[in-house]
Design a protein around this motif. Sequence first.
Motif, mmCIF file in Angstrom:
data_model
loop_
_atom_site.group_PDB
_atom_site.id
_atom_site.type_symbol
_atom_site.label_atom_id
_atom_site.label_comp_id
_atom_site.label_asym_id
_atom_site.label_seq_id
_atom_site.Cartn_x
_atom_site.Cartn_y
_atom_site.Cartn_z
ATOM 1 N N VAL A 181 6.197 4.619 -11.936
ATOM 2 C CA VAL A 181 5.745 5.898 -12.497
ATOM 3 C C VAL A 181 6.660 6.288 -13.641
ATOM 4 O O VAL A 181 7.826 5.877 -13.701
ATOM 5 N N ASN A 182 6.116 7.092 -14.553
ATOM 6 C CA ASN A 182 6.911 7.689 -15.620
ATOM 7 C C ASN A 182 7.084 9.171 -15.290
ATOM 8 O O ASN A 182 6.143 9.955 -15.369
ATOM 9 N N ALA A 183 8.293 9.552 -14.880
ATOM 10 C CA ALA A 183 8.565 10.925 -14.468
ATOM 11 C C ALA A 183 10.064 11.174 -14.529
ATOM 12 O O ALA A 183 10.843 10.273 -14.899
ATOM 13 N N ASP A 184 10.461 12.379 -14.181
ATOM 14 C CA ASP A 184 11.885 12.713 -14.105
ATOM 15 C C ASP A 184 12.373 12.293 -12.723
ATOM 16 O O ASP A 184 12.084 12.950 -11.721
ATOM 17 N N LYS A 185 13.122 11.182 -12.679
ATOM 18 C CA LYS A 185 13.528 10.601 -11.405
ATOM 19 C C LYS A 185 14.367 11.573 -10.576
ATOM 20 O O LYS A 185 14.162 11.715 -9.357
ATOM 21 N N GLU A 186 15.285 12.275 -11.221
ATOM 22 C CA GLU A 186 16.156 13.200 -10.490
ATOM 23 C C GLU A 186 15.362 14.339 -9.868
ATOM 24 O O GLU A 186 15.580 14.712 -8.716
ATOM 25 N N ARG A 187 14.406 14.890 -10.642
ATOM 26 C CA ARG A 187 13.618 16.032 -10.137
ATOM 27 C C ARG A 187 12.638 15.595 -9.044
ATOM 28 O O ARG A 187 12.454 16.307 -8.048
ATOM 29 N N ILE A 188 12.018 14.427 -9.212
ATOM 30 C CA ILE A 188 11.112 13.923 -8.181
ATOM 31 C C ILE A 188 11.896 13.638 -6.897
ATOM 32 O O ILE A 188 11.436 13.936 -5.784
ATOM 33 N N SER A 189 13.095 13.109 -7.048
ATOM 34 C CA SER A 189 13.956 12.884 -5.890
ATOM 35 C C SER A 189 14.277 14.206 -5.203
ATOM 36 O O SER A 189 14.293 14.303 -3.971
ATOM 37 N N GLN A 190 14.522 15.238 -5.997
ATOM 38 C CA GLN A 190 14.815 16.580 -5.473
ATOM 39 C C GLN A 190 13.623 17.119 -4.680
ATOM 40 O O GLN A 190 13.789 17.698 -3.604
#
Length: 400
Positions: free
Chosen positions: A278-287
């Motif tokens: 996926v193309n996304a904000d890894k840190e925010r999705i992890s959050q």
Amino acid sequence: MPQRNNKNAKINDNLNLLVNSSDNLLFVTDVNGIIENINDTGVQLLQFEKEEIIGRHFTDFFSKSSKNLIAEKISSLIKSNSEILFTSSIYSKFGNEIKLDVLLKPCLVKEKLVGIMCRGSNITEKTELSVQIEKLKQTIIEQNRIIELEKSRGSEKKSVLDELNKLKNEFISNISHELRTPLASIIGFSETMLYDSDITNEMRLEFSKIILNEGKRLAKLVNDILDVSKLEVGTLELAISEFDIAALINEIIESHKESIQKKGIIINTEFPDADVLVNADKERISQAIGGLITNAIKFNNQSGRIKIILNDYMKEIEINVIDTGIGIHENDIPFIFNKFYRVDRNNTEPKGTGLGLVLVKQIIDLHRGIISVQSEMNKGAAFTIKLPKNINITSRSIHE
């Protein structure tokens, strides 16, 4: 004899003067309804010459729709020799409609009907006023309804504002508690390490770990508050990169390993065999995912189960976090993503700040995704996230 005639003539003159000065239409007909005489008011209302009126049937001047009614009234009058009252319209020579209250009285000589006297009271203005009054009444009713509606809206707004103020006050109280607890631990253990010369190295090491954990807890709380604030004002931007979402979920599970083992929870995953990029904000999705897993652990039963399912669709992914915990009451479900809202799940769990799920939803919204929940009390909860696989930008603000 001449004096008697003069007296009779004077009486007739006075009677004619009285009749002609009346504001009502007055006329007399023979037994067949032919007009024999009419007063000046009647002539003015009908706008005919007096000679054009006398000799005509009185129903000629009434509306066609009233003629059957008048025929019934006259028939009743002839049979009973009693007066008849009804409302009808007459029309002038130039077509003007005039509303009348009509009184028909029999003219009797030795109890024999010799004619009919008619009195018509002009109620045109009264009728128009009644119509206007009725319209005004309806307008007043409508305005009163609008006023009541606005009052109701005002009450609802006040109720919402009162509830928000209450939630904010509770939030401040909870934040204060959440800040005080780790700070108290940090200060307490730091003072012990500083001033207690008899403390062993083992205790010093244990206290240092507690201080570190409490500091991390405090930092996380402060960061959550800052993140929500940034999301509220639209200043939080996404750093988009490509990553494997399945690998990320495994990393999050590993980071929760200690709390999972402590509660004896069994966690299972169902992932596709191939990588899910996926193309996304890894840190925010992890959050966001981490927030759901944290809740699934926190509100699960001892030796409970958690299942995480990842589905790979053509243009989007779906993540399901399912637990066997205490669940969420159906009355709370519509509000769990609202800021400051906290679910009173039971008396033993510590109350949170009401920011966790708010932050999760706002991160998913920022990625143009959808989050939903299904739950029953004492049967667990299932959170579902749907995310597009590609946002196709390098950064994005929540208000764009």
